[in-house]
Design a protein around this motif. Structure first.
Motif, mmCIF file in Angstrom:
data_model
loop_
_atom_site.group_PDB
_atom_site.id
_atom_site.type_symbol
_atom_site.label_atom_id
_atom_site.label_comp_id
_atom_site.label_asym_id
_atom_site.label_seq_id
_atom_site.Cartn_x
_atom_site.Cartn_y
_atom_site.Cartn_z
ATOM 1 N N GLY A 16 0.876 -1.151 -0.108
ATOM 2 C CA GLY A 16 0.117 0.175 0.110
ATOM 3 C C GLY A 16 0.738 1.273 0.130
ATOM 4 O O GLY A 16 2.124 1.202 -0.007
ATOM 5 N N SER A 17 0.330 2.372 0.098
ATOM 6 C CA SER A 17 0.674 3.621 0.035
ATOM 7 C C SER A 17 0.332 4.673 1.137
ATOM 8 O O SER A 17 -0.922 4.578 1.513
ATOM 9 C CB SER A 17 0.492 4.303 -1.481
ATOM 10 O OG SER A 17 1.167 3.601 -2.497
ATOM 11 N N LEU A 18 1.074 5.469 1.424
ATOM 12 C CA LEU A 18 0.645 6.713 2.443
ATOM 13 C C LEU A 18 1.509 7.761 1.894
ATOM 14 O O LEU A 18 2.643 7.749 1.339
ATOM 15 C CB LEU A 18 1.189 6.436 3.788
ATOM 16 C CG LEU A 18 0.396 5.325 4.521
ATOM 17 C CD1 LEU A 18 0.973 4.806 5.899
ATOM 18 C CD2 LEU A 18 -1.174 5.945 4.467
ATOM 19 N N ARG A 19 1.089 8.894 2.179
ATOM 20 C CA ARG A 19 1.749 10.378 1.948
ATOM 21 C C ARG A 19 1.864 10.901 3.613
ATOM 22 O O ARG A 19 0.722 11.428 3.960
ATOM 23 C CB ARG A 19 1.268 11.275 0.942
ATOM 24 C CG ARG A 19 1.908 12.479 0.664
ATOM 25 C CD ARG A 19 1.067 13.407 -0.295
ATOM 26 N NE ARG A 19 0.102 14.191 0.302
ATOM 27 C CZ ARG A 19 -0.338 14.984 -0.428
ATOM 28 N NH1 ARG A 19 0.032 15.424 -1.724
ATOM 29 N NH2 ARG A 19 -1.526 15.677 0.076
ATOM 30 N N VAL A 78 6.153 20.054 3.552
ATOM 31 C CA VAL A 78 6.769 19.064 2.660
ATOM 32 C C VAL A 78 6.004 17.858 2.684
ATOM 33 O O VAL A 78 5.407 17.332 3.711
ATOM 34 C CB VAL A 78 8.180 18.945 2.975
ATOM 35 C CG1 VAL A 78 8.840 20.202 3.040
ATOM 36 C CG2 VAL A 78 8.212 18.779 4.483
ATOM 37 N N TYR A 79 6.373 16.640 1.772
ATOM 38 C CA TYR A 79 5.446 15.512 2.054
ATOM 39 C C TYR A 79 6.649 14.480 1.590
ATOM 40 O O TYR A 79 7.829 14.553 1.182
ATOM 41 C CB TYR A 79 4.716 15.708 0.514
ATOM 42 C CG TYR A 79 3.519 16.649 0.606
ATOM 43 C CD1 TYR A 79 2.370 16.581 1.318
ATOM 44 C CD2 TYR A 79 3.842 17.737 -0.107
ATOM 45 C CE1 TYR A 79 1.488 17.423 1.521
ATOM 46 C CE2 TYR A 79 2.863 18.735 -0.153
ATOM 47 C CZ TYR A 79 1.846 18.640 0.423
ATOM 48 O OH TYR A 79 0.866 19.520 0.755
ATOM 49 N N LEU A 80 6.375 13.041 2.024
ATOM 50 C CA LEU A 80 7.305 11.923 1.893
ATOM 51 C C LEU A 80 5.902 11.061 1.305
ATOM 52 O O LEU A 80 5.035 10.437 2.010
ATOM 53 C CB LEU A 80 7.528 11.502 3.269
ATOM 54 C CG LEU A 80 8.544 10.101 2.953
ATOM 55 C CD1 LEU A 80 9.611 10.352 1.959
ATOM 56 C CD2 LEU A 80 8.882 9.628 4.395
ATOM 57 N N GLN A 81 5.985 10.920 0.015
ATOM 58 C CA GLN A 81 5.128 9.946 -0.635
ATOM 59 C C GLN A 81 5.562 8.565 -0.380
ATOM 60 O O GLN A 81 6.922 8.014 -0.912
ATOM 61 C CB GLN A 81 4.945 10.190 -2.196
ATOM 62 C CG GLN A 81 4.153 9.156 -2.806
ATOM 63 C CD GLN A 81 2.916 9.252 -2.515
ATOM 64 O OE1 GLN A 81 2.193 10.391 -2.218
ATOM 65 N NE2 GLN A 81 2.117 8.094 -2.033
ATOM 66 N N MET A 82 5.118 7.578 0.103
ATOM 67 C CA MET A 82 5.515 6.219 0.246
ATOM 68 C C MET A 82 4.582 5.255 -0.449
ATOM 69 O O MET A 82 3.524 5.102 -0.163
ATOM 70 C CB MET A 82 5.536 5.959 1.825
ATOM 71 C CG MET A 82 6.349 6.870 2.670
ATOM 72 S SD MET A 82 6.548 6.442 4.420
ATOM 73 C CE MET A 82 4.765 6.432 4.809
ATOM 74 N N ASN A 83 5.300 4.327 -1.342
ATOM 75 C CA ASN A 83 4.591 3.561 -2.141
ATOM 76 C C ASN A 83 5.250 2.010 -1.969
ATOM 77 O O ASN A 83 6.480 2.068 -1.461
ATOM 78 C CB ASN A 83 4.775 3.725 -3.555
ATOM 79 C CG ASN A 83 4.041 5.129 -3.922
ATOM 80 O OD1 ASN A 83 3.029 5.594 -3.442
ATOM 81 N ND2 ASN A 83 4.554 6.081 -4.933
ATOM 82 N N SER A 84 4.636 1.024 -2.257
ATOM 83 C CA SER A 84 4.928 -0.268 -2.279
ATOM 84 C C SER A 84 5.410 -0.529 -0.871
ATOM 85 O O SER A 84 6.612 -1.105 -0.564
ATOM 86 C CB SER A 84 6.120 -0.430 -3.446
ATOM 87 O OG SER A 84 5.703 -0.481 -4.618
ATOM 88 N N LEU A 85 4.725 -0.074 0.173
ATOM 89 C CA LEU A 85 5.288 -0.387 1.615
ATOM 90 C C LEU A 85 5.385 -1.635 2.155
ATOM 91 O O LEU A 85 4.728 -2.749 1.663
ATOM 92 C CB LEU A 85 4.064 0.475 2.627
ATOM 93 C CG LEU A 85 4.384 2.008 2.478
ATOM 94 C CD1 LEU A 85 3.305 2.666 3.113
ATOM 95 C CD2 LEU A 85 5.634 2.322 3.153
ATOM 96 N N LYS A 86 6.409 -1.788 2.797
ATOM 97 C CA LYS A 86 6.636 -3.219 3.252
ATOM 98 C C LYS A 86 6.756 -3.278 4.896
ATOM 99 O O LYS A 86 6.816 -2.185 5.606
ATOM 100 C CB LYS A 86 8.371 -3.501 2.966
ATOM 101 C CG LYS A 86 8.416 -3.547 1.508
ATOM 102 C CD LYS A 86 10.166 -3.605 1.278
ATOM 103 C CE LYS A 86 10.419 -3.620 -0.257
ATOM 104 N NZ LYS A 86 11.803 -3.777 -0.615
ATOM 105 N N VAL A 119 2.777 -1.157 8.785
ATOM 106 C CA VAL A 119 2.609 -1.846 7.581
ATOM 107 C C VAL A 119 2.284 -3.328 8.182
ATOM 108 O O VAL A 119 3.599 -3.962 8.519
ATOM 109 C CB VAL A 119 3.709 -1.710 6.637
ATOM 110 C CG1 VAL A 119 3.279 -2.484 5.278
ATOM 111 C CG2 VAL A 119 4.023 -0.337 6.412
ATOM 112 N N SER A 120 1.060 -3.850 7.972
ATOM 113 C CA SER A 120 0.881 -5.072 8.282
ATOM 114 C C SER A 120 -0.253 -5.721 7.531
ATOM 115 O O SER A 120 -1.176 -4.773 7.209
ATOM 116 C CB SER A 120 0.431 -4.863 9.936
ATOM 117 O OG SER A 120 0.248 -6.317 10.509
ATOM 118 N N SER A 121 -0.137 -7.094 7.730
ATOM 119 C CA SER A 121 -1.355 -7.801 7.040
ATOM 120 C C SER A 121 -2.523 -8.159 8.068
ATOM 121 O O SER A 121 -3.715 -8.497 7.741
ATOM 122 C CB SER A 121 -0.793 -9.069 6.687
ATOM 123 O OG SER A 121 0.185 -9.081 5.601
#
Length: 121
Positions: A16-19, A78-86, A119-121
């Protein structure tokens, strides 16, 4: 007095992703560099990404290609775009504004309060 307010953290599934956002009060936005750090329980705080006042970005190897730093001058944010989170991205994330040359009596760095990313299932 400058204050950095972070937001955007939360719980997401792997992939998933978060900004994350870091909004700055005062008049420091255009004159300070920005960094993003994270700290997981039992670990040292880690620098993960940054952007200079000249727009040069750097990323730690573990997030290259997945995280992106950006700056919105109009909104002082300012932003931190986070994709393909692990799952290993799970941590408290902190923004920091800083300068390398002090031209007045203001502090050389400011820190956000931190925002939790899980980041968790």
């Amino acid at each position: 007095q400058v204050q950095l307010v972070e937001s955007g953290g939360g719980v997401v599934q792997p992939g998933g992703s978060l900004r994350l956002s870091c909004a700055a009060s005062g008049s420091i936005f255009r004159l300070y560099n920005i960094d993003w750090y994270r700290q997981a329980p039992g670990t040292q705080r880690e620098l993960v990404a940054g952007m200079t006042t000249g727009g040069i970005t750097n990323y730690v190897d573990s997030v290259k290609g997945r995280f992106t730093v950006s700056r919105d001058y109009a909104k002082n944010t300012v932003y931190l775009q986070m994709n393909s989170l692990k799952p290993e991205d799970t941590a408290v994330y902190y923004c920091k504004f800083y300068r390398t040359i002090r031209w007045d009596a203001a502090p050389n760095e400011y820190w956000g309060q931190g925002t939790q990313v899980t980041v968790s299932s």
